[in-house]
Every structure is written in C-alpha cells, then in structure tokens.
Design an enzyme around this catalytic site. Structure first.
Site, mmCIF file in Angstrom:
data_model
loop_
_atom_site.group_PDB
_atom_site.id
_atom_site.type_symbol
_atom_site.label_atom_id
_atom_site.label_comp_id
_atom_site.label_asym_id
_atom_site.label_seq_id
_atom_site.Cartn_x
_atom_site.Cartn_y
_atom_site.Cartn_z
ATOM 1 N N SER A 158 4.597 -0.213 2.806
ATOM 2 C CA SER A 158 6.042 -0.181 3.285
ATOM 3 C C SER A 158 7.014 -1.125 2.633
ATOM 4 O O SER A 158 7.981 -1.116 2.830
ATOM 5 C CB SER A 158 5.829 -0.340 4.731
ATOM 6 O OG SER A 158 5.387 -1.843 5.012
ATOM 7 N N SER A 164 0.585 -2.712 2.417
ATOM 8 C CA SER A 164 1.982 -2.627 2.064
ATOM 9 C C SER A 164 2.549 -3.521 0.846
ATOM 10 O O SER A 164 3.918 -3.414 0.734
ATOM 11 C CB SER A 164 2.870 -2.938 3.464
ATOM 12 O OG SER A 164 2.850 -1.701 4.170
ATOM 13 N N LYS A 193 12.199 -8.936 2.320
ATOM 14 C CA LYS A 193 11.948 -7.620 3.038
ATOM 15 C C LYS A 193 12.562 -7.752 4.217
ATOM 16 O O LYS A 193 12.587 -8.812 4.951
ATOM 17 C CB LYS A 193 10.250 -7.519 3.172
ATOM 18 C CG LYS A 193 9.841 -6.110 3.830
ATOM 19 C CD LYS A 193 8.528 -5.943 3.969
ATOM 20 C CE LYS A 193 7.986 -4.613 4.327
ATOM 21 N NZ LYS A 193 6.558 -4.450 4.394
HETATM 22 N N1 GLN Z 1 0.413 2.012 5.050
HETATM 23 C C1 GLN Z 1 -0.166 1.288 6.145
HETATM 24 C C2 GLN Z 1 0.347 1.574 7.489
HETATM 25 O O1 GLN Z 1 1.084 2.553 7.473
HETATM 26 C C3 GLN Z 1 -0.090 -0.163 5.865
HETATM 27 C C4 GLN Z 1 1.188 -0.831 6.224
HETATM 28 C C5 GLN Z 1 1.605 -2.115 6.237
HETATM 29 O O2 GLN Z 1 0.716 -2.873 5.325
HETATM 30 N N2 GLN Z 1 2.403 -2.660 6.804
HETATM 31 O O3 GLN Z 1 -0.148 1.116 8.365
#
Ligand code: GLN
Length: 493
Positions: free
Chosen positions: A154, A178, A79
C-alpha cells in the site's frame, strides 16, 4: 546531474560541504514534483511552504556555523497514514479526509528534530489495505516504469515519490508487505524493520500486532541513514523495543565470508514469474561466488500464512476502525438517530476493501467463530514463528523474491480480492514472525519492469540486511537506479 537525481547521502554531503543550499535542493524536488506528479499521482498533499521554511532554517543555521544532524536539509515524503501535527492526514480515506492531527507521530518528531523538510503526504491504499494503491479513496498512483502498471501497495505513493525523483527518501508502513512489495515493483530499496524497532506512535492503526514504519530509499546506505533517525525505544508505544540502536550506516561494507544464506523455495504453482525465480537463483549464485554458503529451504507454512494473515489483520482492523463513528473525527453524515448516523457515516466514509476487512474481522472474532478462525490463525502464527526460529538455526539470511511477479496492470486484480491478496505471498510470513525484511532491486524483467529480491534476517539484524543489499548494489551497475520517464519525452527527462 540534477539535484533531484542524487541520493540522500550525496545530497547530505553536498549540503555539508556547502556546495548547495537546502533551499536549492528542496526547490529542485518541488519542480520535479510539479513536472511529473500530475502523471504519477504519488502525493495526496504537497507542503512546499513548510518544506522551504525548514530548508531556509537549515541554511541559516549552517551559515551560522551550527553543527547539524546528518540529514539536515535533505527532504522527505511521508505516507499519509503517519500523523503530522497541523497537517491533514487522510489515510487515503473519505472518513479522515479532513482530519488534522493535533500531534506528531514519533517518527515525524524525529525527522523534524533532524531538520528534514517534509515535501508532502503520499498516497496509499485506504488505511493501508491493499497491494496496488488502487484502493485509495482519491486516485490510484501510477508506476513510473510504465504508467499502465500499478506501483504496488500500500505504500505506492512513497515508493513512487522516490523512484521518480520527487523525494530522495520516504517513510512507508508495512503490515504485511506494504513497503517491500511496492519497492520491488518500482525498483527501490525498502525495509520492514523488526516489529517494535520503530515506534508506531502516531501511525494510524491498521493491524497493531503487525504494523511497522520503515524507510524507502534509492540505496541501502540512504535507508540506513533514515533508520538511524527513526529506530529506537519510545515509551509512547507499548510494543517498542528497548535494545540499543546500532549505527546502521557505519561500516556497511559487505562481508560474505561464511555468511549462511537459505534460498526460499516456493511451489511453482504459486504464480511466480519464471524470470523472478531466475533472478533469485542468480542472486544466490552471486553470493556464493563471493564467499557465502548457500542452501535451500522451504517455509512449509507459507500457504497457511496468507490465510492466517487475512484473518488476523482484518480482526485487528475491525477493532481499530471502530473509532470512526462520525463523532470523534471529521467526517460525519447527519441522520435521525445515532445508530443511523454511525451507520451512514461508516457506510459512506469507508471504501469497499475496508468494509470487506471489517466484515471479515468482525465475523472471525464473533462468538462461535472465534475458536474456528481467529484462534486457529493465531496458532498458525506461532507455528510460523517457530519455522523461522528453525530456519535461523541454519541460516543467517533468507533470500527470496519480494513479489512473485513484476508490477501488474492497473485494474487487473481490483475485482478479485484473492488475486490481490496473493501478490503479498512473499511478504506475509516475515510480518507474522515479526522479523526484519528488506526489498532490494535485482535488475529488470524482459518487460522492462523491475524485479525485487527480499532478504530476511533474525530480529534486530537490520544492519546485515543493509550490508547485503549493498553487495547487490555493487553488482548491478548496468541497471539504472531510476526509470527513464519516457512519458515526459520531448520535455527533457
Ligand atoms: N497488502 C497487504 C494487505 O492488504 C499488506 C498491507 C500492508 O502491509 N499495509 O493487507
């Protein structure tokens, strides 16, 4: 079967027995990337030369009879919020578009030491803020099960890389879901480790009290093999845990006898797809049939969890992202005064979701609002932790959905942040509590899209999660490991 279709475990076996070379393995994945990534857009950057170089080194060492680590020669995708020395690390943000870290994240040092070739850096929501990978400043990633759907987020790029056979393994990060939510939406296995189990050193900070790096894989065994490399104490991360690291991949045979499982009951009003709920109960009956003791519970603070998370995470983000000022990192917009330079750099460098978080966080931390918002959210977080402690007095494992719905359409939620935030409802409380949690595929929805289960355990019980995931793998033989990429029709698979 093509090499790119194999699991990491199988590849490592084939490499060890010298049935194939690492260069052949890497080539197979690189060809697959060339073929499918133009449709899916999982990668921000490819690193074919670097990957082939590592592979070549592994091959000559193996020929020379050197003893090599288990995953030596097995490639991986990373990532793009994980720092890679000498290799652009963008966080899918304009503000870091040309940033080349002068050091490796600890997890990268670990995979380099294990001689895993890195295939490239994968797409994400900008600074990991989002649930669909549409917030990337560069391009959205598509779901390989259906190109019109999001892959979740994400860590969408990492999950799609594995799901589409572009990498046998990937590293993702999970702040509030995410890894698990996109894994669920793409039918993959994804682990959020216990907070502190995997070093955060070199993971570009979003919300430091929540961020964790974890593995994305096709199978539980593959995820366990990767955890063997990345878990452990790191003096460079002050929140790193010093507890001994088990061999995650050894003796993974599930033993359900007397395992106490608590099925998490959600309000049907929470936007759960009935087929998702049905999959959770089906999984619970299966566990029961094989000897587990199954009960039901509610986590009463789930609704507050979402609100608390969307105060705590932005508050930490507003502080962490203060460093991008046009001076210390690449992107900078000239202006007459220093204030104007800061403001134009940040104005042009950050996308709308990142700005929204910075504003929410700055507001929640400002004098007069701190007690009303941030402090209250922190109290809710403490209550959530005790909810989990209570739950774990009765149960060894909690079982629920990893996402309330299968993958939604690209564009469907992007204009409505609240709807987007709600797609993490299953994942957030685990993150706030700091406990390990894993997404494992649970078969297909009538739409043809995958559905994911989520298993949550006490701190440091990742191995129990992998074992239980393995049990589900053994019982889902009729479901394909990966999607058929129908968009490639007429050109083989
Ligand atoms: N979707 C969540 C957010 O937007 C979690 C994101 C993540 O785990 N990086 O914060």
């Amino acid at each position: 079967m093509h090499l790119y279709e194999q699991t990491a475990f199988e590849l490592s076996r084939m490499l060890n027995s010298r049935e194939v070379s690492s260069v052949e393995v890497v080539r197979s994945f690189l060809e697959r990337i060339d073929e499918v990534d133009p449709h899916l857009k999982a990668f921000i950057n490819y690193t074919p030369n670097q990957a082939l170089e590592t592979a070549g080194e592994v091959d000559s060492k193996r020929i020379g009879g050197e003893k090599l680590p288990a995953l030596a020669g097995v490639p991986i995708a990373v990532k793009d919020n994980i720092s890679t020395m000498g290799l652009q690390t963008t966080c899918a943000s304009r503000i870091l578009e040309n940033y080349v870290p002068p050091f490796d994240a600890t997890v990268i040092s670990a995979i380099k030491k294990a001689k895993m070739p890195i295939l490239g850096k994968t797409n994400l929501d900008e600074f990991a803020m989002g649930s669909s990978t549409e917030n990337s400043a560069f391009f959205p990633t598509h779901n390989p099960w259906n190109l019109e759907r999001v892959p979740g987020g994400s860590s969408g790029g990492s999950v799609v890389a594995v799901a589409a056979g572009m990498a046998p393994l990937a590293l993702g990060s999970d702040t509030g879901g995410s890894i698990r939510q996109p894994a669920a939406m793409c039918g993959m296995t994804g682990l959020r480790p216990t907070y502190g189990r995997v070093s955060r050193y070199g993971l570009i900070a979003f919300a430091s009290s929540l961020d964790q790096i974890g593995p994305v894989s096709l199978t539980a065994l593959d995820g366990a093999l990767l955890m063997n490399l990345i878990a452990g104490y790191d003096p460079l991360d002050s929140t790193s845990l010093s507890d001994a690291v088990p061999d995650y991949s050894a003796r993974l045979e599930p033993d359900l006898n007397n395992l106490r499982i608590g099925v998490i009951r959600y309000d049907q009003g929470d936007g759960f797809d009935p087929e998702v709920t049905a999959a959770v109960y089906k999984a619970a009956s299966l566990l029961e049939e094989y000897g587990a003791r199954v009960g039901e519970l509610t986590l009463p603070l789930t609704d507050y969890g979402l609100s608390a998370y969307y105060l705590i995470a932005p508050s930490e983000a507003s502080s962490n992202l203060g460093r991008y000022d046009g001076v210390r990192y690449g992107f900078s917009v000239d202006a007459d005064s220093i204030e104007a330079m800061f403001s134009r750099t940040r104005g042009e460098g950050f996308g709308p979701e990142v700005k929204r978080r910075i504003m929410i966080g700055t507001y929640a931390l400002s004098a007069g609002y701190y007690d009303a918002y941030y402090l209250k959210a922190m109290k809710v977080r403490t209550m959530i932790r005790s909810d989990y402690e209570e739950a774990f007095k009765k149960y060894d494992l909690l079982l629920g959905a990893a996402s309330p719905t299968p993958a939604f359409r690209l564009g469907e939620k992007i204009e409505d942040p609240l709807q987007m935030y709600l797609s993490d409802v299953c994942n957030i409380t685990d993150a706030l509590a700091g406990v390990p949690s894993l997404a494992v595929p649970a078969g297909l929805h009538s739409s043809g899209l995958p559905v994911g289960l989520q298993l949550t355990a006490r701190p440091l019980k990742e191995k129990l999660l992998f074992k239980t995931a393995r049990f589900f793998e053994e019982h889902r033989k009729q479901v394909p490991l990966r999607p058929e990429l129908n968009f490639l029709e007429g050109r083989g698979r």
